[in-house]
Motif scaffolding. Structure first.
Motif, PDB file in Angstrom:
ATOM      1  N   CYS A 376      -1.297   1.484  35.098  1.00 59.28           N
ATOM      2  CA  CYS A 376      -1.750   2.781  34.598  1.00 59.28           C
ATOM      3  C   CYS A 376      -1.839   3.776  35.769  1.00 59.28           C
ATOM      4  CB  CYS A 376      -3.109   2.630  33.935  1.00 59.28           C
ATOM      5  SG  CYS A 376      -3.896   4.200  33.558  1.00 59.28           S
ATOM      6  N   CYS A 379      -6.078   4.781  35.956  1.00 55.08           N
ATOM      7  CA  CYS A 379      -7.181   3.868  36.305  1.00 55.08           C
ATOM      8  C   CYS A 379      -6.717   2.601  37.016  1.00 55.08           C
ATOM      9  CB  CYS A 379      -7.977   3.496  35.056  1.00 55.08           C
ATOM     10  SG  CYS A 379      -7.147   2.275  34.016  1.00 55.08           S
ATOM     11  N   TRP A 381      -5.145   0.128  35.876  1.00 52.53           N
ATOM     12  CA  TRP A 381      -5.041  -1.058  35.021  1.00 52.53           C
ATOM     13  C   TRP A 381      -3.650  -1.661  35.177  1.00 52.53           C
ATOM     14  CZ3 TRP A 381      -1.318  -1.625  31.224  1.00 52.53           C
ATOM     15  CH2 TRP A 381      -1.449  -2.749  30.396  1.00 52.53           C
ATOM     16  N   CYS A 417      -2.683   3.465  28.046  1.00 51.60           N
ATOM     17  CA  CYS A 417      -3.400   2.452  28.818  1.00 51.60           C
ATOM     18  C   CYS A 417      -4.506   1.828  27.964  1.00 51.60           C
ATOM     19  CB  CYS A 417      -4.008   3.086  30.067  1.00 51.60           C
ATOM     20  SG  CYS A 417      -5.128   1.968  30.924  1.00 51.60           S
ATOM     21  N   CYS A 420      -8.029   3.003  29.544  1.00 49.38           N
ATOM     22  CA  CYS A 420      -8.545   4.369  29.598  1.00 49.38           C
ATOM     23  C   CYS A 420      -7.780   5.353  28.711  1.00 49.38           C
ATOM     24  CB  CYS A 420      -8.572   4.871  31.046  1.00 49.38           C
ATOM     25  SG  CYS A 420      -6.929   5.296  31.662  1.00 49.38           S
ATOM     26  N   HIS A 422      -5.005   6.632  29.001  1.00 50.10           N
ATOM     27  CA  HIS A 422      -4.088   7.510  29.730  1.00 50.10           C
ATOM     28  C   HIS A 422      -2.665   7.229  29.243  1.00 50.10           C
ATOM     29  CE1 HIS A 422      -2.774   9.957  33.095  1.00 50.10           C
ATOM     30  NE2 HIS A 422      -1.913   9.008  33.453  1.00 50.10           N
TER      31      HIS A 422
END
Ligand code: ADP
Ligand code: ZN
Ligand code: ZN
Length: 617
Positions: A376, A379, A381, A417, A420, A422
């Protein structure tokens, strides 16, 4: 328990019955007794009740009495004659004992599926062999003749040989000459090759040169073909059996020679269930049959080199390539000065130079798919495998998917994501598919041929790759290690490993050895035929001792040093390594069990056992 009484009772009910001891494919270390009222040979299959199920068992012995009460009767005798000869049974017993694996499972793993399932041991399609023999157009070199003579001198004795020669030095020719000589005397030849070494080319080379039936055992055969191959080996009809690791268990009554080609290859080891090394087992197979064994390679494993030092193997050297082919130059590209991640500026310039000169170029990266990580942008991820301790690889074609390269777990690519929401998920790092994309942009005028597990699933895919490789003219081959193994690419002049650092920085104690072997194998791809080749390695650690010693002094010097390190580090081949793995739904059981095991070793006192504990929670 009154055994005599039980036997008498049983005899009363089954007046003709005797007791047989059988092996059943279950993860238990004991054998089982049944009553059998028919004549049955040792090594034959019988169908027996086991719990609620019916299973195929192998008869191990006839008994007068059993330690068990209430024996159940055999349901059906499946083979009138013995299926597994004494010779192969002895070999399987030894293997089970050596690897501490339940005998029933070892025996089952040595049989083709149809036989495991109790189907009749009959050949379906008998095909007469009609190999069209091509005459040899050259004389063996002095070294080849010497190797051939040495092996044939031990034709009736167990003797192990290391045939040590660079790729293209004529090892296969040595195998073929020895095989031919032994086949003429009615002997059979077992040839083990790495998983991806069993190519139609290899099979064709044997078929062209030996006047005997050649059967290849590989995963693309259907079950009927596998059974036929097994039975033709067993009845002596097949002169040559070519197969991957499990072929080491093929019954061959007239076995006269075992060959393990590319002996250093990792695929000779089975890593799940019944764990074994077919390379290691080949010693015992040859010993029991009292015949020679040849391990062939350009880059001997450290185990094999130690066996040479210990005089368990005699080293036969093929020191040069026949004809004029010259070994390539190995150069490093220092990636610390490069801003790009995958294809450095000096590399692209070199590629351009060779391609414009109408030469072929080969690139290795040991990662397939588009990128090894999907991350991501907001964040950080990362997509991980829910079953393994690894990232999921990102594949774009034929459809976008996240895939685990360890356990094959797959899932669709999330649109946003999962952590989050995103919307920007970024591919991080490079796999073959992503490099292919870059190459197509950088070199739009040249064909790019990608070779990895995703592009070679079709039966004819290798055929197409070979056709291109055997035509001169500029082309780019890009692939995983698959490309490095024993294949012939006569027009390749430049070979590059893009991600050599992955092998230098691994935690696996065998990683440096494998990396060195890979570099040497890859170097063997460059400049076969009459063209001098060049090898380029991209590394962030160009001063790494392994790269330095390989580049300047070669594999012999590297392996000597690596072997000395293994000795100091108490590692194989100087010590045995045992893996004790606990797996449970309840983590506490794992901890308890491992602690118990630890105490157990501590109680050994003086015995030298180093214990390493690793726990993934
Ligand atoms: P390896 O198995 O070591 O890679 P091969 O046996 O495949 O080597 O030999 C490489 C090439 O050299 C093959 O094309 C083979 O036919 C050829 N070759 C092998 N031995 C000789 C020889 N004595 N004279 C000429 N050519 C040879
Ligand atoms: Zn995020
Ligand atoms: Zn996984």
């Amino acid at each position: 328990m009154n055994i005599d009484k039980i036997v008498i009772l049983s005899l009363k009910h089954f007046t003709l019955s005797s007791i047989i001891e059988v092996a059943i494919p279950v993860p238990l270390h004991n054998t089982f007794d049944y009553l059998c009222d028919q004549k049955v040979s040792i090594g034959a299959r019988v169908k027996v009740p086991f719990g609620q199920k019916k299973v195929t068992a192998i008869v191990l012995s006839h008994k007068q009495k059993s330690d068990f009460e209430k024996l159940r009767p055999v349901e059906k005798v499946l083979d009138q004659k013995s299926l597994l000869s004494k010779e192969i049974l002895d070999f399987l017993f030894w293997s089970a004992k050596y690897y501490h694996h339940p005998l029933g499972e070892v025996l089952a793993s040595a049989l083709p599926k149809n036989l495991r399932e109790g189907k009749p041991a009959d050949i379906k399609k008998t095909s007469a062999h009609k190999n069209t023999l091509s005459p040899v157009t050259f004389d063996a070199t002095t070294e080849q003749s010497k190797a051939i003579k040495s092996v044939l001198k031990s034709e009736n004795n167990f003797h192990g040989f290391l045939l040590h020669g660079v790729t293209g030095s004529g090892k296969t020719e040595v195998y073929l000459s020895i095989a031919q000589a032994l086949l003429k005397k009615g002997r059979q030849i077992l040839v083990l090759v790495p998983e991806i070494g069993l190519t139609p080319q290899m099979i064709a080379r044997f078929e062209e040169r030996v006047g005997a039936k050649v059967v290849a055992v590989h995963s693309q055969l259907n079950e009927t073909q596998k059974l036929d191959a097994y039975l033709m080996a067993k009845n002596g009809e097949a002169g040559v059996v070519l197969g991957t690791r499990s072929a080491i268990f093929t019954p061959m009554p007239n076995l006269g020679l075992v060959i393990v080609d590319e002996e250093h290859d990792g695929s000779f080891k089975q890593q799940t269930s019944f764990r074994y090394s077919a390379r290691d087992l080949s010693f015992m197979r040859a010993k029991l049959a009292n015949i020679p064994l040849i391990l062939g390679t350009a880059t001997p494993s450290l185990e094999t080199l130690k066996n040479v030092v210990d005089k368990k193997l005699k080293r036969l050297v093929l020191s040069s390539r026949p004809g004029q082919a010259i070994m390539p130059e190995v150069n490093l590209i220092d990636m610390r000065n490069q801003t790009v991640e995958a294809l450095s500026v000096p590399l692209v310039a070199k590629m351009k130079h060779y391609l414009e000169d109408n030469k072929q170029v080969m690139l290795f990266i040991n990662r397939r798919g588009y990128s090894p990580v999907l991350m991501c942008g907001a964040c950080a991820w990362q997509a991980d495998c829910p079953q393994c301790d690894t990232h999921l690889s990102y594949h774009l074609k034929p459809r976008a998917i996240l895939q685990c390269h360890h356990c094959n777990y797959m899932q669709p690519v999330p649109k946003v994501c999962p952590a989050c929401n995103h919307e920007e998920l970024l591919p991080i790092g490079h796999g073959t598919a992503r490099i292919e994309e870059s190459l197509n942009q950088l070199f739009p005028d040249y064909p790019v041929i990608r070779v990895d597990r995703d592009t070679t699933t079709r039966q004819d895919s290798w055929q197409k790759i070979y056709q291109r490789a055997h035509r001169s003219g500029a082309a780019i081959f890009l692939g995983t290690q698959m490309l490095a193994k024993g294949h012939h690419f006569p027009y390749v002049s430049l070979v590059t490993i893009l991600d050599i650092d992955a092998g230098l920085m691994s935690a696996d104690f065998r990683a440096p050895e494998r990396t060195a072997q890979l570099i040497m194998q890859v170097a063997g791809r460059a400049g076969r035929g009459q063209i001098k080749g060049e090898v380029l390695l991209q590394s962030l650690r160009p001063d790494h001792p392994l790269l330095q010693s390989l580049g300047t002094k070669g594999y012999a010097s590297f392996s000597k040093q690596a072997l000395a390190e293994r000795k100091i580090g108490h590692l194989p081949p100087y010590r045995y390594c045992v893996l004790i793995r606990a797996e449970s739904q309840n983590e506490l059981y794992n901890v308890d069990f491992l602690q118990f095991a630890l105490q157990h070793w501590a109680s050994f006192g003086e015995a030298e056992v180093d214990v390493w504990v690793a726990m993934a929670i």
